[in-house]
Design a protein around this motif. Structure first.
Motif, PDB file in Angstrom:
ATOM      1  N   PRO A 100       8.703   5.800  -0.538  1.00 58.61           N
ATOM      2  CA  PRO A 100       7.930   6.696   0.323  1.00 58.61           C
ATOM      3  C   PRO A 100       6.900   5.940   1.173  1.00 58.61           C
ATOM      4  O   PRO A 100       6.197   5.051   0.682  1.00 58.61           O
ATOM      5  N   MET A 101       6.852   6.296   2.454  1.00 58.45           N
ATOM      6  CA  MET A 101       6.035   5.568   3.418  1.00 58.45           C
ATOM      7  C   MET A 101       4.546   5.594   3.082  1.00 58.45           C
ATOM      8  O   MET A 101       3.878   4.568   3.165  1.00 58.45           O
ATOM      9  N   GLY A 102       4.001   6.758   2.756  1.00 61.41           N
ATOM     10  CA  GLY A 102       2.564   6.882   2.520  1.00 61.41           C
ATOM     11  C   GLY A 102       2.030   5.918   1.472  1.00 61.41           C
ATOM     12  O   GLY A 102       1.130   5.113   1.755  1.00 61.41           O
ATOM     13  N   PRO A 103       2.549   5.963   0.242  1.00 54.13           N
ATOM     14  CA  PRO A 103       2.041   5.050  -0.782  1.00 54.13           C
ATOM     15  C   PRO A 103       2.265   3.575  -0.443  1.00 54.13           C
ATOM     16  O   PRO A 103       1.422   2.723  -0.722  1.00 54.13           O
ATOM     17  N   PHE A 104       3.403   3.282   0.190  1.00 55.26           N
ATOM     18  CA  PHE A 104       3.687   1.886   0.565  1.00 55.26           C
ATOM     19  C   PHE A 104       2.649   1.384   1.570  1.00 55.26           C
ATOM     20  O   PHE A 104       2.085   0.298   1.415  1.00 55.26           O
ATOM     21  N   VAL A 105       2.393   2.162   2.605  1.00 58.15           N
ATOM     22  CA  VAL A 105       1.434   1.750   3.632  1.00 58.15           C
ATOM     23  C   VAL A 105       0.030   1.674   3.041  1.00 58.15           C
ATOM     24  O   VAL A 105      -0.726   0.752   3.360  1.00 58.15           O
ATOM     25  N   GLN A 106      -0.323   2.600   2.178  1.00 62.39           N
ATOM     26  CA  GLN A 106      -1.645   2.552   1.543  1.00 62.39           C
ATOM     27  C   GLN A 106      -1.808   1.247   0.755  1.00 62.39           C
ATOM     28  O   GLN A 106      -2.851   0.597   0.832  1.00 62.39           O
ATOM     29  N   ARG A 107      -0.778   0.835   0.030  1.00 55.34           N
ATOM     30  CA  ARG A 107      -0.843  -0.442  -0.712  1.00 55.34           C
ATOM     31  C   ARG A 107      -0.989  -1.625   0.245  1.00 55.34           C
ATOM     32  O   ARG A 107      -1.772  -2.546  -0.012  1.00 55.34           O
TER      33      ARG A 107
END
Length: 182
Positions: A100-107
């Motif tokens: 999922p894009m959201g958690p990946f980008v947040q990391r």
């Protein structure tokens, strides 16, 4: 913490690409290239959607008609491609992200390192805007009316407040407006 920003060229009527995804209307001159060198030298990674990735991967690995420093940076920077259909990414330092894009980008943003840029990739920009993960928008308004094409933001997009922090007119007519999220 790393900053995530968008750097896109947009027609006066709000399109990032023409009806056939053409970008031959981009107003790119020496002044714009100097901006590109400075921007790319300050970045540590690029985010792409599949369509923009395909266009860029088809051009930059063998580009000879562009600024050599921008070409070098486009090829050596880490590249993350969000796609449900692409199985692998052959461009140097590129990887397909299936999570999922959201958690990946947040990391990614929480890691140490240089800023992260999104180039093109209207769908990714819209999705990350709605997730409130984009910190800054650098939008070049190009003095052209396309009359149709790929909108910078889809009609269903939800409103997001921005604050204009700088504006710069380029000699060939482009205007760079930089916005922060309110």
């Amino acid at each position: 913490m790393r900053k995530l920003f968008v750097s896109n060229l947009v027609s006066l009527d709000g399109y990032i690409a023409g009806p056939n995804r053409e970008i031959d209307w981009h107003n790119v001159d020496g002044e714009y290239e100097a901006y590109g060198v400075q921007m790319m030298n300050a970045c540590g990674a690029i985010l792409f959607g599949r369509i923009t990735y395909d266009l860029m991967a088809g051009y930059w690995p063998t580009a000879t008609d562009n600024n050599p420093e921008v070409t070098r940076q486009m090829n050596v920077l880490e590249k993350y491609v969000f796609s449900n259909t692409l199985r692998s990414a052959d461009w140097q330092n590129a990887q397909v992200v299936k999570e999922p894009m959201g958690p990946f980008v947040q990391r990614l943003k929480e890691e140490e390192g240089a800023d992260i840029v999104i180039l093109g990739s209207g769908t990714i920009v819209s999705q990350l805007t709605e997730l409130r993960l984009i910190d800054e928008y650098r939008i070049f308004t190009v003095p052209v009316l396309l009359g149709g094409g790929v909108p910078a933001f889809p009609p269903s997009f939800k409103r997001a407040g921005l604050e204009l922090v700088s504006s710069r007119e380029f000699s060939e007519g482009n205007v760079l407006n930089t916005y922060w999220v309110k």
